[in-house]
Design a protein around this motif. Structure first.
Motif, short mmCIF file in Angstrom:
data_model
loop_
_atom_site.label_atom_id
_atom_site.label_comp_id
_atom_site.label_asym_id
_atom_site.label_seq_id
_atom_site.Cartn_x
_atom_site.Cartn_y
_atom_site.Cartn_z
N VAL A 227 56.01 70.24 69.90
CA VAL A 227 56.13 68.81 69.62
C VAL A 227 55.09 68.04 70.39
CG1 VAL A 227 58.61 68.90 69.14
CG2 VAL A 227 57.82 68.47 71.47
N ILE A 228 54.90 66.81 69.96
CA ILE A 228 54.09 65.85 70.71
C ILE A 228 54.89 64.56 70.77
CG2 ILE A 228 52.83 65.34 68.56
CD1 ILE A 228 50.51 64.36 70.29
N PHE A 229 55.05 64.03 71.98
CA PHE A 229 55.81 62.81 72.20
C PHE A 229 54.85 61.64 72.40
CE2 PHE A 229 59.49 65.37 74.16
CZ PHE A 229 60.11 65.47 72.93
N VAL A 230 55.18 60.49 71.79
CA VAL A 230 54.38 59.28 71.97
C VAL A 230 55.32 58.14 72.34
CG1 VAL A 230 52.70 57.72 70.95
CG2 VAL A 230 52.80 60.11 70.18
N GLN A 231 55.04 57.50 73.47
CA GLN A 231 55.81 56.31 73.86
C GLN A 231 55.13 55.10 73.25
OE1 GLN A 231 58.75 56.08 76.08
NE2 GLN A 231 58.75 54.15 74.97
N LEU A 232 55.81 54.44 72.31
CA LEU A 232 55.23 53.31 71.59
C LEU A 232 55.72 51.98 72.14
CD1 LEU A 232 55.45 54.68 67.94
CD2 LEU A 232 53.42 54.54 69.38
N ALA A 233 55.01 50.93 71.78
CA ALA A 233 55.31 49.61 72.32
C ALA A 233 56.58 49.01 71.75
CB ALA A 233 54.13 48.66 72.05
N LYS A 234 56.94 49.41 70.51
CA LYS A 234 58.11 48.84 69.87
C LYS A 234 59.12 49.94 69.55
CE LYS A 234 55.65 44.94 67.73
NZ LYS A 234 55.37 44.24 66.47
N PRO A 235 60.40 49.59 69.57
CA PRO A 235 61.43 50.61 69.34
C PRO A 235 61.58 51.00 67.88
CG PRO A 235 62.44 48.47 69.60
CD PRO A 235 60.98 48.27 69.89
N SER A 236 62.26 52.10 67.65
CA SER A 236 62.47 52.59 66.29
C SER A 236 63.42 51.71 65.51
CB SER A 236 63.02 54.03 66.34
OG SER A 236 64.25 54.06 67.04
N THR A 237 64.19 50.87 66.20
CA THR A 237 65.12 49.98 65.51
C THR A 237 64.41 48.81 64.84
OG1 THR A 237 65.50 48.92 67.65
CG2 THR A 237 67.12 50.53 66.91
N ASP A 238 63.13 48.59 65.17
CA ASP A 238 62.31 47.62 64.45
C ASP A 238 61.85 48.31 63.17
OD1 ASP A 238 60.29 46.00 63.41
OD2 ASP A 238 59.62 45.34 65.38
N LEU A 239 62.58 48.10 62.10
CA LEU A 239 62.42 48.92 60.90
C LEU A 239 61.07 48.73 60.22
CD1 LEU A 239 66.02 48.59 59.46
CD2 LEU A 239 65.06 50.41 60.84
N GLU A 240 60.55 47.52 60.23
CA GLU A 240 59.23 47.30 59.63
C GLU A 240 58.16 48.06 60.42
OE1 GLU A 240 58.32 43.21 59.21
OE2 GLU A 240 59.96 42.79 57.81
N TYR A 241 58.28 48.02 61.74
CA TYR A 241 57.35 48.75 62.59
C TYR A 241 57.52 50.25 62.41
CZ TYR A 241 55.07 50.44 66.84
OH TYR A 241 54.27 51.12 67.73
N ALA A 242 58.77 50.70 62.31
CA ALA A 242 59.05 52.12 62.13
C ALA A 242 58.41 52.64 60.85
CB ALA A 242 60.56 52.38 62.11
N GLU A 243 58.48 51.84 59.80
CA GLU A 243 57.87 52.25 58.53
C GLU A 243 56.35 52.38 58.67
OE1 GLU A 243 57.53 50.84 53.85
OE2 GLU A 243 58.51 49.54 55.32
N LYS A 244 55.74 51.38 59.32
CA LYS A 244 54.29 51.41 59.47
C LYS A 244 53.83 52.60 60.31
CE LYS A 244 53.71 46.38 59.09
NZ LYS A 244 53.32 45.14 59.81
N VAL A 245 54.52 52.85 61.41
CA VAL A 245 54.08 53.91 62.31
C VAL A 245 54.36 55.29 61.69
CG1 VAL A 245 56.18 54.22 63.69
CG2 VAL A 245 53.96 54.53 64.75
N LEU A 246 55.41 55.39 60.90
CA LEU A 246 55.69 56.66 60.22
C LEU A 246 54.57 56.97 59.22
CD1 LEU A 246 57.41 59.07 59.37
CD2 LEU A 246 58.67 57.55 57.85
N LEU A 247 54.22 55.98 58.43
CA LEU A 247 53.14 56.18 57.45
C LEU A 247 51.83 56.48 58.15
CD1 LEU A 247 54.03 53.33 54.92
CD2 LEU A 247 54.48 55.78 54.71
N ARG A 248 51.59 55.82 59.29
CA ARG A 248 50.38 56.07 60.06
C ARG A 248 50.35 57.49 60.59
NH1 ARG A 248 49.92 53.09 65.58
NH2 ARG A 248 50.70 51.34 64.34
#
Length: 874
Positions: A227-248
């Motif tokens: 695995v590779i872990f990444v600590q991101l600036a916004k949490p996964s509960t921010d659904l719009e952000y989660a969608e963008k980062v998943l696609l990225r």
């Protein structure tokens, strides 16, 4: 049953207005529909986060909010890599490429982790042992030195297979592999201790089955997954952000192309940041359910009425009601939750009842010889009154949800209440001008056969005495009641979260082996205010592991896990120095085998100096560092808990979710109520609540609150229905009969649940007021019609109103039936329970109630003929 004079005047006025200016009124309806669609489009989001459904001030929600502010997210953005050929080097190469690109291109990535270099813990391992353990080791080594010195000139027999029985108690036996875990050492330190001290041979050049150079990578021991872990600036509960980062992330994986590294290599984004896919799934489920429901509703209407006119007249007001309801929801809440996402299906199923009853009465009176306009007036005058009474009971049952604490129920109750009110108002005001418009396009006609049909013996139904059929229905209902009541105790609550979730997000790579059995990508996070609280919490948790041996605590990490207090380090350094003096003796170097290996390892550790946080490896320091750079105030707990089991999660939460920092500097257990009081600044005698954040605690609180609310709501619904039905029937007998119908619905529904193991849960619990509402609606219409016609016309009431109840019940079932086909398991249970419950509610209204009315209700129309009744009502 006479209607109030004001009601008669209003219905007469509105009927005339509708037939004079139908297009004006329908134009207003069209404007409302267009405005509703325009306002709601793009202004309503779908929220699947259950934390949003808990009331403000819930400790688990506040802790999760605080964790978002202080550490960003309790979850890592995780990419899993799998090799079918167990090629650890290929996995490592993919890790490096991903790490390089993310660090270079992702500005919102705070840090990236592909491994955990534990060499620091290798050299400083002894500083983590308590002094008494170090003293034991020193004394054991001293004894070994004495024996080795006594045998000077001879090789020490490592295996003790001659006469050296005392060797069984030597340095190769002193270490207990459970010691690091019981001491609360981090998994990485446990690994170092176990590899250094466990009395077992190690393969040369290998570590846990991995090549030595990859031993500290986040790769499973078999080299098959990493695995590779990444600590991101916004949490996964921010659904719009989660969608963008998943696609990225998926795009990045595709660009690197794992197959180019090794044909057997695959990589996927896994974990919490796939949560937006659940939103997408729920959104699609809502569309699917609504579409299926609408098709089924139209089909049922065609079966019952076989008229395109009926479909237009009944459905058009419903479309306006749906658009206006969504617009109001956009303004009031701006969102749809997992409970309100199917509100359109609810309106389609329940709202259409009003149109069916109103227009059904129009058709019945028209076929009986009245004019179209007079038929509409009679429908508004009589059926309309019953309609608002029935809608009032349903809305009241939904509003009783406000008596609970679960915000999800409260929000659903409000949306459903104003949605149904808008639906009944739209049907009442929309059907008259629609009928008038259709009359101008294609007037209604009636045949001689229909006229003769209306003149049938009003006391007969299906060619048989209505009273006799009603009695048979009562007997059948009594037998069903007795039979199903036996199964009521078997009805259970759903505690398995796996049966309440959306479908799998498609993540197929299991990555647990890559992060270790005592770790997790979603730990519970401790959020202390200062280092005193951290120190007290560390001692509390260490005691839980080492002394109480709490089976639910797997491991934990705090600042003091990585950096023991300075005074303790100084004390340990003195003992470590004595150990160093012993292992450096020439006699100790003559040991062989496993003892020699352990002495060699100790030689690498005895020269280590006391250390501070600055000496820690970056990955360890980041674990206890907040977003603003503050070090030490956050910690992590890993539990032995079945995360899918509500009872298991609740037990874990009760043990570790409510910790309190007391005035004497210690930490103790508490309760959620004490945590709430602490948040309000009240003295509980327990001290200050120490927030513990975990998404699992949110689920636990939801289930707990739903159960508590279920008991409260049962009482409130009963009381509210008693009052409303008493006011409506204006007699104790009438109220008791209608409540008997309600009680029968409850017994039958719960009995069916027990019989077929249909469990009540946090989703389908809201169907209970729906089922009761539909049942009461039908019962009120039947009761009202019976009072209007009298006992001599029971057959007509069963034939006419009974048909409308049947049509409205089955269209309501159709409204919920679409949910049976959705993928979300929780929403699916709503469709199943609602369909069964409404079918039973229909049975109570048309099979049980008629005989009860004929037997116990005396009306003003007891001896009057049908013609006399109609003249009086006119």
């Amino acid at each position: 049953m006479k209607s109030p004079r004001l009601w008669q005047s209003f219905t007469d006025w509105y009927t005339k207005l509708s037939f004079r200016h139908p297009f004006l009124i329908l134009g207003i309806f069209l404007l409302l529909t267009v405005a509703g669609v325009f306002i709601s489009k793009g202004h309503i989001k779908i929220v699947t986060n259950l934390a949003a459904l808990l009331p403000e001030g819930t400790p688990s929600v506040l802790a999760l909010d605080e964790s978002k502010k202080r550490i960003g997210s309790t979850d890592f953005f995780t990419i899993a890599i799998k090799s079918e050929t167990n090629s650890a080097h290929a996995i490592a190469k993919m890790q490096d490429l991903l790490k390089e690109r993310i660090e270079k291109e992702w500005d919102d990535a705070d840090w990236v982790q592909v491994g955990r270099d534990t060499s620091f813990f290798h050299s400083h391992a002894l500083y983590y042992l308590p002094v008494n353990e170090l003293l034991d080791l020193r004394d054991t080594l001293q004894m070994e030195l004495v024996k080795a010195s006594a045998k000077k000139g001879f090789t020490v027999n490592l295996m003790g297979d001659d006469d050296d029985d005392d060797d069984d108690d030597g340095i190769d036996k002193w270490y207990d592999e459970e010691l690091p875990r019981r001491l609360g050492l981090p998994p990485q330190v446990q690994k170092e201790f176990n590899s250094f001290f466990a009395a077992r041979e190690k393969k040369e050049g290998d570590t846990d089955g991995l090549p030595r150079e990859l031993s500290h990578r986040l790769i499973g021991p078999k080299g098959d997954v990493g695995v590779i872990f990444v600590q991101l600036a916004k949490p996964s509960t921010d659904l719009e952000y989660a969608e963008k980062v998943l696609l990225r992330g998926e795009k990045l994986i595709a660009e690197i192309n794992p197959k180019s590294i090794d044909p057997s290599l695959i990589a996927q984004v896994v974990g919490a940041y796939r949560s937006f896919m659940e939103v997408d799934a729920v959104s699609k489920d809502g569309t699917v359910a609504t579409s299926i429901s609408l098709v089924l509703i139209l089909f049922m209407m065609f079966i019952f009425f076989r008229s395109f006119r009926t479909i237009v007249v009944v459905v058009v007001p419903l479309l306006t009601a749906a658009a206006v309801t969504m617009a109001v929801t956009a303004g009031v809440y701006g969102r749809l939750t997992v409970l309100t996402v199917f509100i359109l299906a609810l309106l389609a199923g329940m709202g259409i009842d009003y149109g069916i009853h109103l227009f059904g009465r129009v058709i019945q009176d028209f076929r009986g010889g009245r004019s179209v306009e007079d038929s509409v007036h009679q429908s508004l005058l009589h059926t309309g009154r019953a309609l608002f009474a029935a809608a009032g009971t349903t809305i009241a049952s939904f509003l009783t949800l406000q008596a609970g604490h679960f915000q999800g129920f409260k929000e659903f109750g409000i949306v459903a209440s104003y949605g149904l009110f808008i639906a009944v108002l739209a049907s009442f005001l929309g059907i008259p001008p629609l009928v008038a418009m259709m009359e101008r396009i294609r007037p209604l006609t009636r045949s001689e056969k229909e006229l003769k049909q209306s003149e049938k013996d009003p006391d007969k139904f299906l060619g048989t005495s209505a009273r006799k059929l009603a009695f048979y229905g009562f007997v059948i209902s009594a037998v069903v009641t007795v039979g199903l009541s036996v199964f009521m105790p078997r009805a259970m609550f759903e505690y398995d979260f796996r049966n309440l979730r959306a479908p799998s997000t498609g993540a197929t790579i299991g990555y647990g082996r890559a992060i270790g059995k005592d770790a997790s990508s979603t730990p519970a996070v401790m959020l202390a205010k200062d280092m005193k609280q951290v120190e007290a919490a560390h001692e509390f948790l260490r005691n839980k592991l080492s002394v109480e041996k709490d089976p639910m605590l797997k491991s934990f990490i705090t600042y003091y896990t990585f950096v023991p207090q300075a005074k303790k380090q100084e004390t340990r350094q003195m003992v470590i120095g004595e150990i160093g003096d012993i292992v450096k003796k020439e006699a100790m170097r003559k040991l062989t085998g496993e003892k020699k290996r352990m002495i060699d390892e100790l030689l690498l550790m005895v020269d280590a100096k006391p250390f501070t946080e600055k000496d820690l490896p970056d990955w360890a320091l980041k674990v206890v560092t907040e977003r603003d750079g503050t070090v030490g105030r956050v910690g992590h707990m890993y539990g032995h808990v079945e995360k899918w089991n509500a009872n298991s999660v609740r037990d874990y939460q009760d043990r570790f979710g409510y910790l309190f920092f007391k005035n004497d500097g210690t930490v103790s257990h508490g309760t959620d109520e004490e945590a709430k009081l602490s948040l309000q600044g009240k003295d509980t005698g327990k001290g200050t609540w120490l927030p513990i954040a975990s998404s699992n605690f949110i689920l636990s609180d939801v289930v707990k609150m739903v159960q508590e609310d279920g008991e409260i709501l049962a009482v409130f619904v009963s009381l509210v229905l008693l009052v409303i039905l008493l006011l409506y029937s204006r007699s104790v007998v009438g109220m008791m009969l209608l409540m008997a119908v309600t009680g029968s619905i409850v017994i039958w529904t719960v009995g069916i649940m027990g019989l077929f193991d249909i469990r009540i849960g946090l989703y389908n619990l809201i169907t209970i007021p729906v089922i009761l509402g539909v049942g009461i609606d039908g019962a009120i219409h039947m009761f009202h019609r019976y009072l209007e016609l009298g006992p001599q016309q029971l057959g007509k009431a069963m034939r006419t109103t009974g048909l409308s109840i049947t049509a409205s019940s089955f269209t309501t079932i159709a409204g919920f039936f679409g949910l049976i086909f959705v993928a979300h398991k929780g929403l699916r249970t709503i469709g199943v329970l609602a369909s069964i419950g409404i079918l039973l509610a229909w049975m109570a209204s048309v099979v049980l109630l008629p005989w009860l009315m004929a037997r116990f209700v005396k009306t003003e129309n007891t001896t009057k003929s049908e013609t006399e009744v109609e003249k009086e009502n006119a």
